[in-house]
Design a protein around this motif. Structure first.
Motif, mmCIF file in Angstrom:
data_model
loop_
_atom_site.group_PDB
_atom_site.id
_atom_site.type_symbol
_atom_site.label_atom_id
_atom_site.label_comp_id
_atom_site.label_asym_id
_atom_site.label_seq_id
_atom_site.Cartn_x
_atom_site.Cartn_y
_atom_site.Cartn_z
ATOM 1 N N ILE A 44 -16.004 -19.785 2.233
ATOM 2 C CA ILE A 44 -15.486 -19.325 0.940
ATOM 3 C C ILE A 44 -13.987 -19.553 0.879
ATOM 4 C CG2 ILE A 44 -15.070 -17.288 -0.497
ATOM 5 C CD1 ILE A 44 -17.762 -16.206 0.428
ATOM 6 N N LYS A 45 -13.311 -19.255 1.975
ATOM 7 C CA LYS A 45 -11.856 -19.431 2.010
ATOM 8 C C LYS A 45 -11.470 -20.905 1.999
ATOM 9 C CE LYS A 45 -11.192 -15.011 4.329
ATOM 10 N NZ LYS A 45 -12.509 -14.700 4.866
ATOM 11 N N GLU A 46 -12.394 -21.785 2.435
ATOM 12 C CA GLU A 46 -12.123 -23.226 2.360
ATOM 13 C C GLU A 46 -11.987 -23.696 0.910
ATOM 14 O OE1 GLU A 46 -11.516 -23.847 6.127
ATOM 15 O OE2 GLU A 46 -11.756 -25.631 4.905
ATOM 16 N N LEU A 47 -12.547 -22.915 -0.020
ATOM 17 C CA LEU A 47 -12.428 -23.268 -1.447
ATOM 18 C C LEU A 47 -11.066 -22.925 -2.027
ATOM 19 C CD1 LEU A 47 -15.874 -22.042 -2.869
ATOM 20 C CD2 LEU A 47 -15.259 -24.341 -2.084
ATOM 21 N N TYR A 48 -10.231 -22.172 -1.269
ATOM 22 C CA TYR A 48 -8.929 -21.751 -1.791
ATOM 23 C C TYR A 48 -8.116 -22.971 -2.196
ATOM 24 C CZ TYR A 48 -4.301 -19.586 -1.941
ATOM 25 O OH TYR A 48 -3.056 -19.148 -2.326
ATOM 26 N N PRO A 49 -7.693 -23.076 -3.473
ATOM 27 C CA PRO A 49 -7.022 -24.283 -3.952
ATOM 28 C C PRO A 49 -5.531 -24.338 -3.641
ATOM 29 C CG PRO A 49 -7.299 -22.756 -5.756
ATOM 30 C CD PRO A 49 -7.956 -22.116 -4.559
ATOM 31 N N GLY A 50 -4.995 -23.301 -3.013
ATOM 32 C CA GLY A 50 -3.562 -23.284 -2.697
ATOM 33 C C GLY A 50 -2.786 -22.413 -3.669
ATOM 34 N N PRO A 51 -1.572 -21.998 -3.246
ATOM 35 C CA PRO A 51 -0.792 -21.060 -4.070
ATOM 36 C C PRO A 51 -0.296 -21.633 -5.389
ATOM 37 C CG PRO A 51 0.507 -21.870 -2.222
ATOM 38 C CD PRO A 51 -0.878 -22.359 -1.987
ATOM 39 N N HIS A 52 -0.305 -22.953 -5.517
ATOM 40 C CA HIS A 52 0.235 -23.558 -6.736
ATOM 41 C C HIS A 52 -0.853 -23.935 -7.750
ATOM 42 C CE1 HIS A 52 4.086 -23.597 -4.763
ATOM 43 N NE2 HIS A 52 3.616 -24.349 -3.776
ATOM 44 N N ALA A 53 -2.087 -23.602 -7.448
ATOM 45 C CA ALA A 53 -3.175 -23.887 -8.393
ATOM 46 C C ALA A 53 -3.025 -23.017 -9.639
ATOM 47 C CB ALA A 53 -4.528 -23.648 -7.741
ATOM 48 N N PRO A 54 -3.177 -23.588 -10.822
ATOM 49 C CA PRO A 54 -3.051 -22.779 -12.050
ATOM 50 C C PRO A 54 -4.098 -21.670 -12.089
ATOM 51 C CG PRO A 54 -3.078 -25.136 -12.553
ATOM 52 C CD PRO A 54 -3.470 -24.991 -11.115
ATOM 53 N N PRO A 55 -3.683 -20.430 -12.396
ATOM 54 C CA PRO A 55 -4.668 -19.352 -12.545
ATOM 55 C C PRO A 55 -5.718 -19.714 -13.585
ATOM 56 C CG PRO A 55 -2.443 -18.470 -12.486
ATOM 57 C CD PRO A 55 -2.302 -19.965 -12.595
ATOM 58 N N TYR A 56 -6.967 -19.390 -13.282
ATOM 59 C CA TYR A 56 -8.125 -19.623 -14.146
ATOM 60 C C TYR A 56 -8.476 -21.109 -14.288
ATOM 61 C CZ TYR A 56 -7.701 -14.710 -15.126
ATOM 62 O OH TYR A 56 -7.633 -13.349 -14.978
#
Length: 393
Positions: free
Chosen positions: A56-68
Motif C-alpha cells: 500500500i505504501k508503495e503506491l505513495y506518489p511522493g510529497p509533491h503529488a497534487p492532492p486529490y
C-alpha cells in the motif's frame, strides 16, 4: 504459473481478509511469492499480511503529488480502508467521492498492487519480496519521529476487534495519559504491536490480555500478558519476535520476553520516551519554522513542525502536543480554518493555541478559540514569556 489476471484476483481476496491471519496462512500468494521458505504456516500468513501493508505504501506518489490526483487518491483510499480500518462508505466520505467511484478507484489500486506483485513473481522471486519490508522500515524510520502510545494501541485494538470478539478475548489497557510521546514512528510501532498481539491471540480463546505502560528511568515499558498466564517455548518465541526486534532496533527500542519457570508468559516493549513539553509549530514559512525551532529547542521544548493546515490538524490529533503555535496567513487552508477545526474538535479542543501573526486581530482570534495572541515579529523573550504564562494558568 499464475497469470496477471489471476494475481489481481488473488490480491483482491487477500486484502478482503487482511486481518484474518488463519485465512492468510493458506492463501495461494504465500506459496507463489516465497515457495521455498522454511517458515511455518503461521509465519507465512504474517509475512503475507506485512507484505500487503507494505505494498500500500508503495503506491505513495511522493510529497509533491497534487492532492486529490488519481495517484494521491488511490494511495489514500488504500491507507484509509486497510491501515486505518474504515468502512467503504467512510472512506468515500473522507475522499469526497461517490460509493461507485470508490469501488472504481479501489479496483485500480488493487490492479496497481497486483502488478507490483506480478513483477516480483516474474523477475525477482524470493529476494524481492524479502527486501520489501526492510526497505519500508528504512523509509518509515527516516520520516516519522514520534507516536502517541495511547492512539497507536487504540488503532491496533480497532483493527483486531473482529478477531478478539470471535475468540472471546477481553483487553485491559492501562496507559496513563502522563505517558510521553514515544520516540519512534507511529506506523512502525503499530506494525510491531500488531505482530506481537497477533502472535499471542492466534492460539488463545476466552481469556484476558492486559497491556500496561509504566515509566522507568525515562523509558516507557509496555507489558503484554495473558491472564491466566500462557506458557510458550522460548525457542518458538525467539524466532517469531526477531523481525520485530530488528524493527525496533532502528529506533533504539527493544522487545523481549517475560519469563517464569523457563516459559514465556508475556512480552515487554522498551520504548524511548520524550518527556519534554511538545509544541506543534504551524507556519508555511520555513524560515519561521527554523526560528521557532531554535527558540524552543534551546529552552528544552520538543518541537513538532507542520507547514500546512491539513498536516497540522492530523499531527495535533495524533500526537496531542502540549501547545500549538499557529500562523494565520497560509495558503490553501488558512490559520482561521485551522483554529476553528482544532478548537471545535473534541480530540484537540483541550490543546492551548497561541496565534502568532502580523495581523492585528487579537480580539477576534481569542473570540474564535485561541488561548493567547503574539504579534510578529516574534522575539525569543516574548515567546517564552507567553509560554510561561500559559504553563501557569
Amino acid at each position: 504459473m499464475f497469470s496477471l489476471e489471476e494475481f489481481i484476483e488473488l490480491a483482491s481476496s487477500a486484502y478482503q481478509h487482511l486481518y484474518d491471519f488463519v485465512y492468510l496462512r493458506k492463501h495461494p500468494l504465500t506459496g507463489a511469492l516465497d515457495p521455498e521458505t522454511a517458515a511455518s504456516d503461521k509465519e507465512r500468513g504474517w509475512q503475507l499480511h506485512n507484505l500487503l501493508l507494505d505494498l500500500i505504501k508503495e503506491l505513495y506518489p511522493g510529497p509533491h503529488a497534487p492532492p486529490y490526483s488519481k495517484a494521491w487518491r488511490r494511495h489514500q483510499l488504500m491507507m484509509l480502508r486497510y491501515v486505518d480500518g474504515l468502512e467503504p462508505q467512510q472512506v468515500a466520505d473522507q475522499l469526497a467521492v461517490s460509493r461507485r467511484q470508490y469501488y472504481r478507484e479501489h479496483g485500480a489500486a488493487i490492479e496497481a498492487i497486483a502488478s507490483i506483485l506480478w513483477n516480483s513473481y516474474q523477475e525477482k522471486g524470493d529476494e524481492a519480496t524479502r527486501t520489501l519490508l526492510q526497505d519500508e522500515i528504512d523509509r518509515i524510520d527516516r520520516h516519522e519521529a514520534y507516536a502517541n502510545l495511547n492512539q497507536v494501541v487504540e488503532g491496533v485494538v480497532s483493527l483486531l476487534s473482529v478477531t478478539l470478539a470471535e475468540r472471546h478475548i477481553q483487553l485491559d489497557v492501562q496507559i496513563p495519559h502522563s505517558i510521553p510521546l514515544v520516540i519512534i514512528g507511529h506506523n512502525l510501532l503499530r506494525q510491531v504491536l500488531l505482530g506481537v498481539l497477533g502472535f499471542l491471540i492466534e492460539d488463545l480463546n476466552q481469556t484476558r490480555l492486559a497491556l500496561q505502560a509504566t515509566m522507568t528511568n525515562g523509558e516507557i515499558h509496555l507489558d503484554i500478558r495473558a491472564e491466566p498466564d500462557l506458557a510458550l517455548s522460548p525457542d518458538l518465541v525467539a524466532g517469531r519476535i526477531e523481525p520485530f526486534q530488528k524493527m525496533l532496533h532502528l529506533r533504539k527500542a527493544g522487545l523481549g520476553a517475560l519469563e517464569a519457570d523457563r516459559q514465556v508468559v508475556g512480552f515487554r516493549l522498551k520504548l524511548p520516551g520524550d518527556q519534554r513539553a511538545s509544541v506543534l509549530v504551524v507556519d508555511d514559512n520555513e524560515d519561521m519554522l527554523a526560528l521557532y525551532d531554535r527558540y524552543l529547542t534551546a529552552n528544552h521544548y520538543q518541537v513538532l513542525r507542520a507547514n500546512s493546515g491539513e498536516v497540522a490538524i492530523e499531527m495535533a490529533i495524533q500526537l496531542q502536543p502540549s501547545l500549538v503555535i499557529l500562523d494565520l496567513m497560509m495558503p490553501d487552508q488558512d490559520g482561521w480554518e485551522v483554529l476553528r477545526s482544532l478548537s471545535t474538535n473534541p480530540a484537540t479542543g483541550h490543546i492551548p493555541i497561541l496565534i502568532c501573526s502580523v495581523l492585528k486581530q487579537r480580539e477576534l482570534a481569542l473570540t474564535l478559540g485561541a488561548t493567547a495572541f503574539l504579534e510578529k515579529p516574534v522575539t525569543e523573550a516574548g515567546l517564552l514569556a507567553v509560554l510561561d504564562t500559559l504553563e501557569h494558568e
